[in-house]
Design a protein around this motif. Structure first.
Motif, PDB file in Angstrom:
ATOM      1  N   TRP A   1      30.658  41.013  48.396  1.00 39.19           N
ATOM      2  CA  TRP A   1      31.620  40.086  47.807  1.00 39.19           C
ATOM      3  C   TRP A   1      31.276  39.618  46.399  1.00 39.19           C
ATOM      4  N   ILE A   2      30.009  39.520  46.071  1.00 37.40           N
ATOM      5  CA  ILE A   2      29.636  39.031  44.743  1.00 37.40           C
ATOM      6  C   ILE A   2      29.555  40.186  43.756  1.00 37.40           C
ATOM      7  N   ASP A   3      28.798  41.241  44.113  1.00 40.34           N
ATOM      8  CA  ASP A   3      28.667  42.380  43.212  1.00 40.34           C
ATOM      9  C   ASP A   3      30.001  43.080  42.971  1.00 40.34           C
ATOM     10  N   THR A   4      30.919  43.012  43.920  1.00 39.97           N
ATOM     11  CA  THR A   4      32.233  43.641  43.752  1.00 39.97           C
ATOM     12  C   THR A   4      33.207  42.786  42.937  1.00 39.97           C
ATOM     13  N   GLY A   5      32.834  41.547  42.645  1.00 40.52           N
ATOM     14  CA  GLY A   5      33.688  40.661  41.855  1.00 40.52           C
ATOM     15  C   GLY A   5      34.736  39.911  42.647  1.00 40.52           C
ATOM     16  N   ILE A   6      34.763  40.098  43.955  1.00 39.56           N
ATOM     17  CA  ILE A   6      35.807  39.467  44.765  1.00 39.56           C
ATOM     18  C   ILE A   6      35.604  37.960  44.859  1.00 39.56           C
ATOM     19  N   ALA A   7      34.378  37.513  45.064  1.00 41.41           N
ATOM     20  CA  ALA A   7      34.114  36.071  45.157  1.00 41.41           C
ATOM     21  C   ALA A   7      34.489  35.368  43.858  1.00 41.41           C
ATOM     22  N   THR A   8      34.103  35.948  42.735  1.00 44.01           N
ATOM     23  CA  THR A   8      34.422  35.346  41.434  1.00 44.01           C
ATOM     24  C   THR A   8      35.926  35.351  41.174  1.00 44.01           C
ATOM     25  N   ALA A   9      36.587  36.440  41.548  1.00 43.25           N
ATOM     26  CA  ALA A   9      38.035  36.518  41.329  1.00 43.25           C
ATOM     27  C   ALA A   9      38.769  35.448  42.126  1.00 43.25           C
ATOM     28  N   LEU A  10      38.367  35.226  43.374  1.00 39.83           N
ATOM     29  CA  LEU A  10      39.003  34.189  44.187  1.00 39.83           C
ATOM     30  C   LEU A  10      38.716  32.806  43.625  1.00 39.83           C
ATOM     31  N   ALA A  11      37.475  32.566  43.208  1.00 40.22           N
ATOM     32  CA  ALA A  11      37.148  31.270  42.615  1.00 40.22           C
ATOM     33  C   ALA A  11      37.954  31.032  41.346  1.00 40.22           C
TER      34      ALA A  11
END
Length: 259
Positions: A50-60
């Motif tokens: 989730w972090i390395d793929t950018g998904i967590a940052t995108a949702l935040a």
């Protein structure tokens, strides 16, 4: 640092986002929307999925607080001492405790592979709390049900190669994790003893199911989608290991949870 659950949990808040190492950070995030729980797959961890793929940052970046736990035996979380701790009820209890610590009376969730399998049963463990869910890479049956657990544990303990091809493949995957191998073998045993048997969906909105075009593990998911009233099945490029890093999966998650 670990949360009170014993799991390593990172929380990304809309202000930054700021990465922390405890679920309680979500209490002060100030978001009008409930948090999003991201549940990783077997043999991976929250950072890789989730972090390395950018998904967590995108949702935040959309104004959401994002909770990213490492399940037992994965990432920064200690290994389970018994297989029972790593069965589905144990994992669900851990995830509900993370939500409770974060003060999340309602939440959205995204799970991938094993994480999707756990998320399917999460509404029953947290009644009335799960609003929307995206389930990626969900196998329609329990992948570990045919594993020879005794042979798997021997393979981890002394390198004895299992005769069964499936068990041998899982053993190779587990042994590649080095010191985590014994704990992951217990996870396999716990999941095998609590196999996936999809029943009616108990979440708020119908789930969005996302599968890769070349993902053999998800073959037959059409039957689960058809039996789930209102479920949407989305096919994206890639195999089981490629989907998470793809732009199509990330776009589907954002559309499903922010639309």
């Amino acid at each position: 640092m670990r949360s009170a659950t014993g799991l390593t949990v990172r929380a990304f808040t809309p202000a930054g986002p700021v990465e922390t190492t405890f679920a309680g950070a979500a209490r002060t995030a100030g978001s009008a929307e409930p948090p999003v729980l991201l549940v990783h797959g077997f043999g991976s961890d929250g950072r890789r999925d989730w972090i390395d793929t950018g998904i967590a940052t995108a949702l935040a970046g959309t104004g959401r607080t994002v909770l990213v736990p490492d399940l037992r035996g994965h990432g920064g979380t200690p290994a389970p001492s018994t297989a029972a701790e790593a069965g589905v009820p144990g994992h669900l209890s851990d995830l509900v405790a993370v939500l409770d610590e974060a003060g999340a009376t309602t939440f959205d969730a995204v799970g991938y592979s094993m994480g999707a399998r756990l998320t399917w049963d999460l509404p029953a463990a947290a009644p009335g709390r799960l609003r929307r869910a995206v389930l990626g890479g969900l196998a329609p049956a329990e992948p570990f049900e045919a594993v020879d657990v005794a042979a798997l544990h021997r393979a981890v303990a002394d390198g004895t190669e299992p005769a069964d091809p499936l068990t041998s493949m899982i053993a190779g995957m587990v042994r590649a994790q080095g010191t985590r191998a014994a704990g992951l073998a217990r996870c396999v045993e716990g999941l095998r003893d609590t196999p996936f048997a999809p029943r009616s969906w108990a979440g708020g909105a119908p789930p969005v199911l996302v599968v890769g075009e070349q993902d053999m593990m998800t073959r037959g998911i059409e039957r689960v989608a058809a039996a789930t009233d209102g479920a949407r099945l989305v096919t994206v490029p890639g195999d089981h290991h490629e989907v998470l890093a793809g732009a199509a999966f990330r776009r589907t998650v954002l559309e499903a949870l922010t639309g």
